[in-house]
Design an enzyme around this catalytic site. Structure first.
Site, PDB file in Angstrom:
ATOM      1  N   CYS A 117     139.251  93.039   1.897  1.00 41.08           N
ATOM      2  CA  CYS A 117     139.939  92.606   3.129  1.00 41.08           C
ATOM      3  C   CYS A 117     138.958  92.279   4.251  1.00 41.08           C
ATOM      4  O   CYS A 117     139.306  91.610   5.217  1.00 41.08           O
ATOM      5  CB  CYS A 117     140.916  93.675   3.589  1.00 41.08           C
ATOM      6  SG  CYS A 117     142.222  93.941   2.386  1.00 41.08           S
ATOM      7  N   HIS A 258     142.762  92.799  11.190  1.00 41.13           N
ATOM      8  CA  HIS A 258     143.242  92.640   9.822  1.00 41.13           C
ATOM      9  C   HIS A 258     144.721  93.023   9.776  1.00 41.13           C
ATOM     10  O   HIS A 258     145.134  94.014  10.371  1.00 41.13           O
ATOM     11  CB  HIS A 258     142.417  93.532   8.898  1.00 41.13           C
ATOM     12  CG  HIS A 258     142.901  93.541   7.492  1.00 41.13           C
ATOM     13  ND1 HIS A 258     143.181  92.385   6.808  1.00 41.13           N
ATOM     14  CD2 HIS A 258     143.164  94.569   6.645  1.00 41.13           C
ATOM     15  CE1 HIS A 258     143.594  92.702   5.586  1.00 41.13           C
ATOM     16  NE2 HIS A 258     143.597  94.021   5.461  1.00 41.13           N
ATOM     17  N   ASN A 288     149.792  91.646   3.706  1.00 43.20           N
ATOM     18  CA  ASN A 288     148.336  91.763   3.715  1.00 43.20           C
ATOM     19  C   ASN A 288     147.749  90.690   2.790  1.00 43.20           C
ATOM     20  O   ASN A 288     147.891  90.776   1.576  1.00 43.20           O
ATOM     21  CB  ASN A 288     147.949  93.167   3.237  1.00 43.20           C
ATOM     22  CG  ASN A 288     146.448  93.392   3.219  1.00 43.20           C
ATOM     23  OD1 ASN A 288     145.669  92.455   3.347  1.00 43.20           O
ATOM     24  ND2 ASN A 288     146.052  94.641   3.066  1.00 43.20           N
TER      25      ASN A 288
END
Ligand code: UT7
Length: 331
Positions: A117, A258, A288
């Protein structure tokens, strides 16, 4: 006119989200979950899923074309292509090489970075370092992931969280003192490697009938542990990046964190003492998207006019590794 060391300025941004939408209610048909649970615990309502027969390089390609158009830059102008991804089209060659060919870039070097990520932040920091040293004057930096390919659709703890997408940024060198990437910070802690990982499909446990039967090619995660360390680490590294840039928190116009979980984002905003109006949240629409999350949110924020010339923007990310990072950019 100043003749200081060059800085990387953002010349353009672009993003690509697959058209196929997966709703929480559709997930209710797959696993024992509810729209209410997912909404309350994560803030996610829908996510996008890449269609069969396409790889993440395809999304990277469309995001890159938009970023290049926005920047007014042609493929031949690019000197480096760096892609953050953990879902390349192939184990090798890199997604960046696949993308380079799709774009028709020439006289360029391209590679992937694997930081899950945090992949886009890592790719950005590397491109920025090349530009600062004067080695290159332009770079395409991409975050592209199709985590839907790594999900166990029987595991309710993970399959509800992730979605697919890509975001891209064109960086150019500039000697204009004021603008550009002011600082980047990266960190990892490999002691958490198995807190969030895909057990099989690498050299340790290559694909076998058994590994497939045991679902070992899918994401395994201790969500609670990730949550805790993510909030703490993103706060810490954001403060460090701001301090490196000589910028105080109240000078920040916008934070682009994020997008993993709305509760992580609000906890982070709280710890940084920032009102939510200054924080970009789109996790409700995309879930996500791993390395794509920050550049997609950045692109949306720019296109919505939320970033104006002179604004200072803080980016941060956290993910498997654990790997995390932050960057401060003046637009
Ligand atoms: O980019 C980094 C990637 N990962 C992350 O950022 C993930 C970070 N972690 C999180 O976002 C959260 O930890 C989750 C959303 C994954 C989980 O939320 P939580 O508040 O930590 O829930 P939990 O894991 O403690 O689970 C609470 C309960 C459990 O039931 P019991 O044991 O209390 O009876 C779970 O079994 O919720 C249950 N549960 C679910 N229920 C309905 C777990 N997943 C689901 C689900 N639907 N999808």
């Amino acid at each position: 006119m100043s003749h200081s060391q060059p800085r990387s300025v953002v010349l353009g941004t672009g993003s690509e989200l697959p058209s196929k939408v997966l709703t929480n209610s559709a997930l209710e048909q797959l696993v024992d979950t509810s729209d209410e649970w997912i909404t309350v615990r994560t803030g996610i309502k829908v996510r996008r899923i890449l269609e069969d027969g396409k790889g993440s390089a395809d999304m990277a390609y469309h995001a890159s074309l938009r970023a290049m158009e926005d920047a007014g830059v042609e493929a031949r102008d690019l000197q480096a292509i760096i892609v953050g991804t953990v879902t390349p089209d192939y184990p090798f060659p890199s997604s960046a090489c696949v993308l380079e060919h799709m774009l028709g870039a020439r006289d360029v070097f391209s590679f992937d970075v694997n930081a899950a990520c945090s992949g886009f932040l890592n790719a950005l920091a590397v491109a920025d370092a090349f530009i600062r040293t004067g080695k290159i004057r332009s770079a395409l930096v991409v975050g592209s992931d199709a985590l839907s390919r790594l999900l166990n659709w029987q595991d309710r703890a993970t399959c509800i969280l992730f979605g697919d997408g890509a975001g891209a940024v064109v960086l150019g060198a500039s000697e204009d003192d004021g603008r550009g990437v002011l600082s980047t910070r990266l960190r990892t802690d490999g002691s958490y490697a198995k807190t969030l990982y895909v057990p099989a499909g690498g050299s340790l446990k290559p694909a076998s009938i058994q590994s497939v039967q045991r679902n070992e090619h899918t994401i395994t995660m201790n969500g609670k542990e990730v949550f805790k360390v993510a909030v703490r680490s993103m706060e810490e590294i954001s403060r460090e990046a701001l301090s490196d840039a000589g910028v105080s928190i109240d000078q920040v116009s916008l934070v682009i964190p994020h997008q993993a979980n709305r509760r992580i984002i609000t906890a982070l905003a709280d710890r940084l003492g920032l009102p939510l109006e200054k924080v970009v949240v789109n996790v409700d629409k995309y879930g996500n998207t791993s390395a794509a999350s920050v550049p997609v949110a950045l692109d949306e924020a720019r296109r919505q006019g939320r970033i104006q010339p002179g604004d200072i923007v803080l980016l941060n990310a956290f993910g498997a590794g654990f790997a995390w990072g932050a960057a401060v950019i003046r637009f």
